[in-house]
Design an enzyme around this catalytic site. Structure first.
Site, PDB file in Angstrom:
ATOM      1  CE  LYS A  88      16.013  58.178  44.349  1.00  0.00           C
ATOM      2  NZ  LYS A  88      15.351  59.458  43.999  1.00  0.00           N
ATOM      3  NE  ARG A 241      11.440  64.125  49.204  1.00  0.00           N
ATOM      4  CZ  ARG A 241      12.626  63.557  49.003  1.00  0.00           C
ATOM      5  NH1 ARG A 241      13.687  64.295  48.728  1.00  0.00           N
ATOM      6  NH2 ARG A 241      12.748  62.244  49.060  1.00  0.00           N
TER       7      ARG A 241
END
Length: 378
Positions: A88, A241
């Site tokens: 995001k 991530r």
């Protein structure tokens, strides 16, 4: 910055000694070390064409940005939702890069008063992109000010107190808000409706993670073969991530104990050292499954009881471990609490006890009350 203050993360906030935040948004120009820049470059593509995975979101966002460029006006406000670690913040940076405009970053927890938001908005130039991370955690007064700013590009600054208070309208140049949230259901409808484009990011498949890891390995200067990369990707829980973090840990092991090359054997040994098993479950995940199966006979068991059994806060179990375990079918949320699925017993190598079928615990109409106490309370 005060003597007790310190930078928080890579972006916009300064954490004071008392734990409070400075809300002022800042243009991203951090003075980090070269290694930090390389690591972040591996995590964050700079252009939409370089962004891997999420093809539908990428195509939709590309259309919105291209149309805005052709009109010569800022695009509609953008809301990005989804679990942590899916990109995001990276997409917010890409929006600014594609528009060739500055990006200012702040977060919901940093904006606890309408005055904080007014200070941020009044400093924006025309066409700038304002990124509001964890936007659902803004205060209600700031949310109400943001409604007007997003729709009419205006804020009302209150001067004075009591009967003598005066509202002074402040006109704002057109700008674009990019909001990010991990819990879109907590956003009030009036705020959610002011975003012209809403996108939900989903977990990545292994092929996309392999592509991400190859790119990251190249930028980090890590020698890695296909088997090693694929092993890391398969244990990354569909999250870039996590994939990049595991790649760095395997690199560390290979440099210290191996030959500096990330292969299948290095990946397997290193990930075992860091308590990441073959399907990506970590220490907390396995502790939850062990407690459910060994201590409570597969459940159902209430969330608070389960949290006490694994020595964690209930919020940690619910927001960190549970989403992945539920998505992968290891546990089930029922009206009577959390219950282990057959897959959980198989993964732990334990024979499930003879008991009522799991479907008997599920609600008939599909509407469960996850706060109800389980057979073991909580």
């Amino acid at each position: 910055m005060s003597g007790g203050a310190r930078e928080r993360g890579f972006a916009s906030e300064v954490v004071e000694a008392d734990g409070s935040y400075e809300a002022t948004a800042r243009v991203v120009d951090p003075g980090r070390s070269e290694d930090d820049r390389v690591v972040e470059a591996a995590l964050r593509p700079r252009r939409l064409a370089e962004f891997p995975g999420q093809p539908r979101v990428r195509d939709q966002l590309g259309l919105v940005l291209e149309a805005a460029r052709r009109r010569g006006r800022p695009p509609d406000h953008v809301l990005l939702s989804g679990p942590p670690g899916l990109g995001k913040t990276t997409l917010a940076m890409i929006v600014a890069a594609e528009l060739e405009k500055p990006l200012r970053l702040t977060s919901g927890p940093a904006i606890q008063h309408a005055g904080d938001l007014a200070a941020v908005l009044s400093s924006l130039d025309e066409g700038e992109v304002l990124f509001l991370d964890e936007i659902h955690r803004m205060s209600r007064s700031a949310e109400e000010m943001l409604y007007l700013a997003m729709e009419d590009f205006r804020v009302d600054v209150i001067v004075g107190k009591g009967p003598g208070a005066t509202a002074i309208p402040l006109e704002l140049p057109p700008f674009t808000v990019v909001g990010a949230t991990t819990r879109s259901g907590l956003l009030p409808a009036p705020l959610r409706d002011r975003f012209g484009f809403t996108a939900h990011l989903d977990y990545y498949d292994v092929a996309d993670l392999v592509q991400i890891l190859h790119r990251s390995a190249g930028l980090l200067g890590v020698e890695a073969d296909e088997d090693g990369i694929r092993e890391i990707a398969g244990r990354s829980r569909g999250t870039p991530r996590i994939a990049n973090r595991l790649l760095r840990r395997v690199r560390d092991w290979a440099q210290v104990h191996g030959e500096g090359h990330v292969d299948l054997a290095a990946a397997q040994v290193a990930l075992a050292l860091f308590d990441v098993d073959a399907v990506g479950l970590d220490r907390l995940d396995r502790a939850v499954l062990e407690a459910l199966c060994r201590r409570f006979g597969g459940g159902p068991v209430g969330l608070s009881t389960l949290a006490v059994a694994v020595g964690e806060e209930a919020d940690t179990v619910e927001t960190v471990a549970e989403p992945y375990l539920v998505r992968e079918g290891y546990i089930v949320r029922t009206p009577r609490g959390r219950a282990a699925s057959p897959r959980a017993w198989t993964h732990l190598g334990i024979t499930a006890p003879r008991s009522a079928p799991l479907q008997d615990l599920l609600p008939v109409d599909g509407d469960s009350d996850d706060t109800a106490p389980g057979r073991f309370g909580g």
